[in-house]
Design a protein around this motif. Structure first.
Motif, PDB file in Angstrom:
ATOM      1  N   LEU A  97     -19.553  -3.485  25.604  1.00 31.40           N
ATOM      2  CA  LEU A  97     -19.970  -3.547  27.082  1.00 31.40           C
ATOM      3  C   LEU A  97     -21.304  -2.896  27.448  1.00 31.40           C
ATOM      4  CD1 LEU A  97     -16.235  -2.130  28.519  1.00 31.40           C
ATOM      5  CD2 LEU A  97     -17.609  -4.671  28.783  1.00 31.40           C
ATOM      6  N   TYR A  98     -21.575  -2.094  26.447  1.00 34.22           N
ATOM      7  CA  TYR A  98     -23.234  -1.658  26.591  1.00 34.22           C
ATOM      8  C   TYR A  98     -23.985  -2.453  26.443  1.00 34.22           C
ATOM      9  CZ  TYR A  98     -27.126   1.219  25.459  1.00 34.22           C
ATOM     10  OH  TYR A  98     -28.465   1.714  25.411  1.00 34.22           O
TER      11      TYR A  98
ATOM     12  N   GLU B  98     -24.331  -4.877  29.369  1.00 38.53           N
ATOM     13  CA  GLU B  98     -24.858  -3.927  30.490  1.00 38.53           C
ATOM     14  C   GLU B  98     -26.399  -4.163  30.274  1.00 38.53           C
ATOM     15  OE1 GLU B  98     -24.377  -0.058  33.027  1.00 38.53           O
ATOM     16  OE2 GLU B  98     -23.959   0.166  30.862  1.00 38.53           O
TER      17      GLU B  98
ATOM     18  N   LYS C  91     -16.090   2.357  33.143  1.00 44.35           N
ATOM     19  CA  LYS C  91     -17.328   3.314  32.875  1.00 44.35           C
ATOM     20  C   LYS C  91     -18.542   2.558  33.204  1.00 44.35           C
ATOM     21  CE  LYS C  91     -14.948   5.966  29.145  1.00 44.35           C
ATOM     22  NZ  LYS C  91     -14.977   6.101  27.585  1.00 44.35           N
ATOM     23  N   HIS C  92     -18.481   1.298  33.325  1.00 45.99           N
ATOM     24  CA  HIS C  92     -19.860   0.640  33.423  1.00 45.99           C
ATOM     25  C   HIS C  92     -19.671   0.027  34.963  1.00 45.99           C
ATOM     26  CE1 HIS C  92     -20.877   0.436  29.368  1.00 45.99           C
ATOM     27  NE2 HIS C  92     -19.626   0.529  29.246  1.00 45.99           N
TER      28      HIS C  92
END
Length: 179
Positions: free
Chosen positions: A116-117, A120, A145-146
């Motif tokens: 996911l990081y 993003e 968290k995103h």
């Protein structure tokens, strides 16, 4: 260490999970994180995606997926640009342009956080339309968290005999990137 068991997406679920997507997918790339033997890739090829990419870490499953992609023939197939790559999903470079990203609980929190990081950071460099289909959402707390991803909807999926009893099973969460 951070992977989970192999299990293909049930056919009944596949038939329902593409419903929240736009009718015209010709400018979207479909990415299946944890693509296994390629069932979802082949099913997705009956839609008019620009291209389809599977990302699988297990070499044995990837080899089967490659054979399945090479030999698959179906009159309903609309997308023939199907690729399976064998690599760490956290290192996978997100394709350019609009994407539908599919996850069937392919890994635990540690890897999901890194994936996911990566997504993003790519989105922040190049904003575009991203739709996330998350089936069996066991680590959806990582998505939350995103803030660039917002939950668009949640829907139950049909019962399937293959599924183990679990409160997360038979549910699809749909997220979309916010510009």
């Amino acid at each position: 260490v951070h992977g989970v068991w192999y299990e293909p997406t049930p056919i009944k679920s596949l038939k329902c999970m593409f419903a929240p997507l736009p009718a015209d997918l010709s400018d979207f790339t479909f990415v299946d994180y944890g693509s296994g033997k390629g069932r979802t890739l082949l099913y997705a090829s009956s839609y008019n995606f620009r291209r389809i990419v599977g990302v699988e870490f297990a070499k044995e499953l990837h080899a089967v997926a490659e054979r399945n992609v090479q030999t698959y023939r179906n009159k309903a197939q609309k997308c023939r640009d199907i690729t399976s790559v064998c690599m760490d999903a956290a290192q996978f470079p997100l394709p350019e342009g609009n994407c539908v990203l599919y996850f069937f609980h392919p890994f635990r929190e540690e890897v999901m956080a890194r994936v996911l990081y990566n997504i993003e950071q790519t989105f922040l460099r190049q904003p575009r339309r991203l739709i996330v289909l998350y089936y069996h959402p066991q680590v959806n707390s990582e998505i939350q968290k995103h803030p660039f991803l917002r939950k668009r909807e949640e829907r139950p999926m049909p019962f399937d005999l293959s599924g183990e009893p679990c409160p997360y099973r038979r549910r699809l969460e749909v997220y979309e990137a916010q510009f």
